[in-house]
Design a protein around this motif. Structure first.
Motif, short mmCIF file in Angstrom:
data_model
loop_
_atom_site.label_atom_id
_atom_site.label_comp_id
_atom_site.label_asym_id
_atom_site.label_seq_id
_atom_site.Cartn_x
_atom_site.Cartn_y
_atom_site.Cartn_z
N THR A 166 1.02 -1.21 0.16
CA THR A 166 0.48 0.57 -0.02
C THR A 166 0.67 1.11 -0.63
O THR A 166 0.65 2.00 -0.87
CB THR A 166 -0.94 0.23 1.22
OG1 THR A 166 -1.61 -0.83 0.69
CG2 THR A 166 -1.36 1.23 1.53
N LEU A 167 2.13 1.19 1.01
CA LEU A 167 3.04 1.96 0.52
C LEU A 167 3.49 2.51 -0.48
O LEU A 167 3.53 4.06 -0.60
CB LEU A 167 3.47 2.53 1.87
CG LEU A 167 3.32 2.77 3.22
CD1 LEU A 167 4.58 1.73 4.55
CD2 LEU A 167 1.86 3.74 3.63
N SER A 168 3.86 1.76 -0.59
CA SER A 168 4.07 1.99 -2.29
C SER A 168 2.91 2.31 -3.61
O SER A 168 3.89 3.06 -4.14
CB SER A 168 5.35 0.65 -2.96
OG SER A 168 5.44 -0.16 -1.96
N ARG A 169 1.82 2.16 -3.47
CA ARG A 169 1.38 2.05 -4.10
C ARG A 169 1.72 3.74 -4.15
O ARG A 169 0.72 4.49 -4.78
CB ARG A 169 -0.30 1.70 -4.18
CG ARG A 169 -0.04 0.54 -4.68
CD ARG A 169 -0.86 -0.55 -4.41
NE ARG A 169 -2.47 -0.21 -5.07
CZ ARG A 169 -3.71 -0.49 -4.40
NH1 ARG A 169 -3.27 -1.45 -3.84
NH2 ARG A 169 -4.52 -0.03 -5.10
N ILE A 170 1.19 4.32 -2.80
CA ILE A 170 0.61 5.69 -2.16
C ILE A 170 1.46 6.98 -2.74
O ILE A 170 1.83 7.50 -3.54
CB ILE A 170 0.47 5.89 -0.86
CG1 ILE A 170 -0.97 4.95 -0.45
CG2 ILE A 170 0.80 7.09 -0.57
CD1 ILE A 170 -1.16 5.30 1.08
N ALA A 171 3.27 5.80 -3.08
CA ALA A 171 4.07 6.59 -2.94
C ALA A 171 4.45 6.50 -4.77
O ALA A 171 4.92 7.95 -5.05
CB ALA A 171 5.53 5.66 -2.47
N ARG A 172 3.45 5.81 -5.19
CA ARG A 172 3.98 6.12 -7.14
C ARG A 172 2.26 7.81 -7.06
O ARG A 172 3.21 7.75 -8.87
CB ARG A 172 3.21 4.93 -7.68
CG ARG A 172 4.52 4.25 -8.25
CD ARG A 172 4.28 3.21 -8.79
NE ARG A 172 4.18 1.92 -7.44
CZ ARG A 172 3.62 0.48 -7.67
NH1 ARG A 172 2.22 0.63 -8.60
NH2 ARG A 172 3.65 -0.06 -7.01
N LEU A 173 1.89 7.39 -6.60
CA LEU A 173 1.43 8.65 -6.40
C LEU A 173 2.64 10.36 -6.10
O LEU A 173 1.74 10.91 -6.67
CB LEU A 173 -0.03 8.66 -5.88
CG LEU A 173 -0.93 7.44 -6.36
CD1 LEU A 173 -2.38 7.94 -4.78
CD2 LEU A 173 -1.54 7.97 -7.44
N GLY A 174 3.19 9.88 -5.47
CA GLY A 174 3.43 10.60 -5.56
C GLY A 174 3.59 11.67 -3.93
O GLY A 174 4.65 12.44 -3.70
N VAL A 175 2.60 10.79 -3.18
CA VAL A 175 1.90 11.70 -1.78
C VAL A 175 3.14 10.32 -0.84
O VAL A 175 3.86 9.87 -0.88
CB VAL A 175 0.26 10.85 -1.81
CG1 VAL A 175 0.70 10.80 -0.43
CG2 VAL A 175 -0.56 11.67 -2.66
N ARG A 176 3.67 11.80 0.20
CA ARG A 176 3.99 11.52 1.07
C ARG A 176 3.69 10.73 2.54
O ARG A 176 2.35 10.68 2.65
CB ARG A 176 5.14 12.68 1.66
CG ARG A 176 6.92 13.28 0.80
CD ARG A 176 6.80 14.08 0.83
NE ARG A 176 5.88 15.43 0.89
CZ ARG A 176 6.15 16.22 1.74
NH1 ARG A 176 6.82 15.80 4.07
NH2 ARG A 176 4.78 17.18 2.19
N VAL A 177 4.43 9.66 3.10
CA VAL A 177 3.57 8.81 4.12
C VAL A 177 4.92 9.23 5.14
O VAL A 177 5.68 9.46 5.53
CB VAL A 177 3.42 7.08 4.04
CG1 VAL A 177 2.87 6.99 5.39
CG2 VAL A 177 2.46 7.53 2.64
N SER A 178 3.94 9.97 6.49
CA SER A 178 4.39 9.93 7.83
C SER A 178 4.40 8.56 9.36
O SER A 178 3.05 8.45 8.76
CB SER A 178 4.96 11.41 8.54
OG SER A 178 3.01 11.77 8.67
N ILE A 179 5.21 8.77 9.43
CA ILE A 179 4.84 8.20 10.98
C ILE A 179 3.94 9.24 11.98
O ILE A 179 5.50 9.14 12.72
CB ILE A 179 5.93 6.80 10.90
CG1 ILE A 179 5.89 5.60 10.20
CG2 ILE A 179 5.35 5.96 12.57
CD1 ILE A 179 6.97 4.89 10.02
N ASP A 180 3.50 8.33 12.49
CA ASP A 180 3.16 9.25 13.24
C ASP A 180 2.87 9.34 14.91
O ASP A 180 2.90 8.07 14.81
CB ASP A 180 1.22 9.76 13.44
CG ASP A 180 0.01 11.11 14.14
OD1 ASP A 180 1.24 11.66 14.68
OD2 ASP A 180 -0.15 10.92 13.82
N ASP A 181 3.04 9.67 16.15
CA ASP A 181 3.39 8.94 17.79
C ASP A 181 4.62 8.28 17.54
O ASP A 181 4.47 7.43 18.12
CB ASP A 181 1.79 8.50 17.66
CG ASP A 181 0.76 9.12 17.80
OD1 ASP A 181 0.29 10.15 17.51
OD2 ASP A 181 -0.36 8.80 17.64
#
Ligand code: C2E
Ligand code: MG
Ligand code: MG
Ligand code: MG
Length: 275
Positions: A166-181
């Motif tokens: 899932t993270l790879s698919r999101i990253a391919r959109l160009g969207v960033r992901v952070s780890i909260d808390d």
């Protein structure tokens, strides 16, 4: 009570059920209708880049404007929404609303901002999440690079393979992901290395003790160092004092968010605050 609950939300109750459980049930049924009734709002909390001192982004935080109780904090209804499945339409509504508003401020001449939106574990498990994110970006006109989705460590370890996919698919959109808390869960460093994530958010539990508790300060420092090593951005949340902000800047933290900068506020207030 049964009438107020409406059709889909109907639940039986027994006289021996205690008041707390009854209240919870009532709230749960009201929550079910709150989306249709337009009772949710998105508030925004500014994030400041520590190098430039500029406001670089906002985190979207949902609020429930309850007709009798007033503003209900997310801690009281997000877990309920997660249990009942309402989090899926609600989470999508938050993302869509925030993307449209943030893009709108930019169109009105305010400096472009990044937008962070929290994702719940259930939303993250939904197979169409990347598709939904892509549609919201297309509809709102928000650039993918401006969006950051926040996930928690708890979710990572449930199903590592699915998480990576899932993270790879999101990253391919160009969207960033952070780890909260970050630091409150159980993420192993080996996972962290494997995951396509872009930022760590130091939990406010650790930020809280900076200046008073040397263990907390050491943990904050260690997270910043870890972020640097893994080439991740590090943002501290719950920054309430100038001393905390200075400590974080001196130790190489990239950005801060917290009452020291501003409390979360409704869109109308935020645009005034920004200008
Ligand atoms: P979070 O994502 O870690 O958000 C930060 C929380 O810390 C927010 O609480 C914010 O108001 C609070 N905060 C910010 N600065 C300070 C500070 O300086 N001091 C203190 N004491 N608190 C500060 P809030 O808005 O009550 O949200 C609580 C949690 O609810 C969030 O934690 C997030 O996990 C969840 N949440 C909020 N909105 C959403 C949403 O749209 N979707 C999902 N899935 N979860 C959400
Ligand atoms: Mg968050
Ligand atoms: Mg947090
Ligand atoms: Mg502490």
């Amino acid at each position: 009570l049964a009438k107020a609950q409406g059709g889909a939300g109907y639940r039986f109750y027994t006289p021996d059920m205690n008041t707390r459980a009854m209240e919870r049930l009532l709230l749960q049924n009201q929550l079910h209708q709150a989306l249709e009734l337009g009772q949710f709002q998105v508030h925004y909390q500014p994030q400041m880049d520590l190098r430039s001192g500029r406001i670089c982004g906002v985190e979207a935080l949902v609020r429930w404007q309850h007709p009798e109780r007033g503003l209900v904090p997310p801690a009281e209804f997000i877990p309920m929404a997660e249990d009942t499945g309402l989090i899926e339409p609600l989470g999508e509504w938050v993302l869509r609303t925030a993307a449209r508003e943030v893009r709108g401020w930019q169109d009105r001449g305010l400096p472009a901002l990044n937008l962070s939106v929290n994702l719940s574990p259930r939303q993250f498990r939904h197979p169409d999440l990347p598709g939904m994110v892509e549609r919201v970006l297309a509809e709102s006109g928000l650039e993918a690079e401006r969006l950051e989705l926040e996930i928690t460590e708890r979710l990572i370890i449930v199903d590592l393979e699915h998480t990576v996919d899932t993270l790879s698919r999101i990253a391919r959109l160009g969207v960033r992901v952070s780890i909260d808390d970050f630091g409150t869960g159980h993420s192993s460093l080996a996972y962290l290395k494997r995951l396509p994530v872009h930022a760590l958010k130091i939990d406010r539990e650790f930020v809280d003790g900076i200046g008073q508790d040397s263990d907390d300060a050491a943990i904050a420092e260690a997270v910043i160092a870890l972020g640097r090593t893994l080439r991740l951005q590090v943002i501290a949340e719950g920054v309430e004092t100038r001393e905390q902000a200075s400590f974080l800047r001196e130790h190489g933290c990239d950005a801060v968010q917290g009452f020291f900068i501003a409390r979360p506020m409704p869109a109308g207030e935020l645009t005034g605050w920004l200008s």
